[in-house]
Design a protein around this motif. Structure first.
Motif, PDB file in Angstrom:
ATOM      1  N   LYS A 142       0.859  -1.179   0.000  1.00  0.00           N
ATOM      2  CA  LYS A 142       0.000   0.000   0.000  1.00  0.00           C
ATOM      3  C   LYS A 142       0.901   1.237   0.000  1.00  0.00           C
ATOM      4  N   GLY A 143       0.551   2.198  -0.814  1.00  0.00           N
ATOM      5  CA  GLY A 143       1.331   3.429  -0.909  1.00  0.00           C
ATOM      6  C   GLY A 143       1.781   3.661  -2.334  1.00  0.00           C
ATOM      7  N   THR A 144       2.266   4.869  -2.608  1.00  0.00           N
ATOM      8  CA  THR A 144       2.727   5.198  -3.958  1.00  0.00           C
ATOM      9  C   THR A 144       4.236   5.378  -3.963  1.00  0.00           C
ATOM     10  N   PHE A 145       4.822   5.074  -5.118  1.00  0.00           N
ATOM     11  CA  PHE A 145       6.257   5.206  -5.308  1.00  0.00           C
ATOM     12  C   PHE A 145       6.509   6.370  -6.253  1.00  0.00           C
ATOM     13  N   ASP A 146       7.601   7.099  -6.028  1.00  0.00           N
ATOM     14  CA  ASP A 146       7.887   8.298  -6.818  1.00  0.00           C
ATOM     15  C   ASP A 146       8.419   7.984  -8.210  1.00  0.00           C
ATOM     16  N   SER A 147       9.064   6.836  -8.375  1.00  0.00           N
ATOM     17  CA  SER A 147       9.610   6.451  -9.677  1.00  0.00           C
ATOM     18  C   SER A 147       9.812   4.933  -9.686  1.00  0.00           C
ATOM     19  N   PRO A 148      10.118   4.368 -10.852  1.00  0.00           N
ATOM     20  CA  PRO A 148      10.383   2.921 -10.912  1.00  0.00           C
ATOM     21  C   PRO A 148      11.620   2.513 -10.106  1.00  0.00           C
ATOM     22  N   TYR A 149      12.440   3.485  -9.708  1.00  0.00           N
ATOM     23  CA  TYR A 149      13.675   3.198  -8.967  1.00  0.00           C
ATOM     24  C   TYR A 149      13.533   3.476  -7.474  1.00  0.00           C
ATOM     25  N   ASP A 150      12.334   3.895  -7.070  1.00  0.00           N
ATOM     26  CA  ASP A 150      12.064   4.185  -5.658  1.00  0.00           C
ATOM     27  C   ASP A 150      12.101   2.883  -4.857  1.00  0.00           C
ATOM     28  N   TYR A 151      12.440   2.991  -3.576  1.00  0.00           N
ATOM     29  CA  TYR A 151      12.510   1.835  -2.689  1.00  0.00           C
ATOM     30  C   TYR A 151      11.338   1.829  -1.711  1.00  0.00           C
ATOM     31  N   PHE A 152      11.089   0.672  -1.144  1.00  0.00           N
ATOM     32  CA  PHE A 152      10.068   0.543  -0.098  1.00  0.00           C
ATOM     33  C   PHE A 152      10.519   1.349   1.109  1.00  0.00           C
ATOM     34  N   ASP A 153       9.672   2.243   1.572  1.00  0.00           N
ATOM     35  CA  ASP A 153       9.965   3.107   2.713  1.00  0.00           C
ATOM     36  C   ASP A 153       8.825   2.951   3.711  1.00  0.00           C
TER      37      ASP A 153
END
Length: 135
Positions: free
Chosen positions: A85-96
């Motif tokens: 659940k949640g959105t990622f900023d780019s295809p290279y973003d990591y799980f935070d």
């Protein structure tokens, strides 16, 4: 025919028309559901045995889905799966963990999507307070 239901119509907040909901429904407790299933099995399975089998299956599905991330299906009734659940900023973003989480989702399958079959058991348009207004 199934038990008594009352169809209520409410004005939509936006747009035209009405939406329907069922009112005055009683909710059965977990114990009542187990008793009912036991009776329907003609006493082959006691309520205690049904509870134990159901809870063992659910606990196993939850524990092992969390452990290995593999979705698990219970017949044609539901699927338990692990989702992000949640959105990622780019295809290279990591799980935070500040922006994302892992959640268990229960997906209803076709065995529980029997609306036309179930609806045919209830004479909804014949119930008091429903149907077309008299002219």
């Amino acid at each position: 025919m199934a038990g008594p239901l009352k169809l209520k119509l409410s004005k939509k907040l936006k747009g035209e028309g009405y939406w329907a909901h069922l009112g005055t429904r009683r909710e059965m407790s977990y114990g009542e559901v187990l008793e009912e299933a036991s009776r329907e099995s003609r006493s082959v399975f006691s309520p205690e045995l049904l509870r134990m089998a159901f809870e063992t299956m659910m606990e196993s599905m939850i524990r092992n889905t969390l452990k290995d991330g593999v979705s698990r299906t219970a017949g044609e009734y539901f699927k338990l799966r692990l989702d992000v659940k949640g959105t990622f900023d780019s295809p290279y973003d990591y799980f935070d963990e500040q922006k994302h989480s892992l959640v268990l989702n229960l997906q209803v399958l076709k065995g529980l999507k029997r609306k036309p079959i179930l609806a045919s058991h209830y004479p909804l348009n014949e119930m008091a307070g429903t149907g077309r207004p008299k002219r």
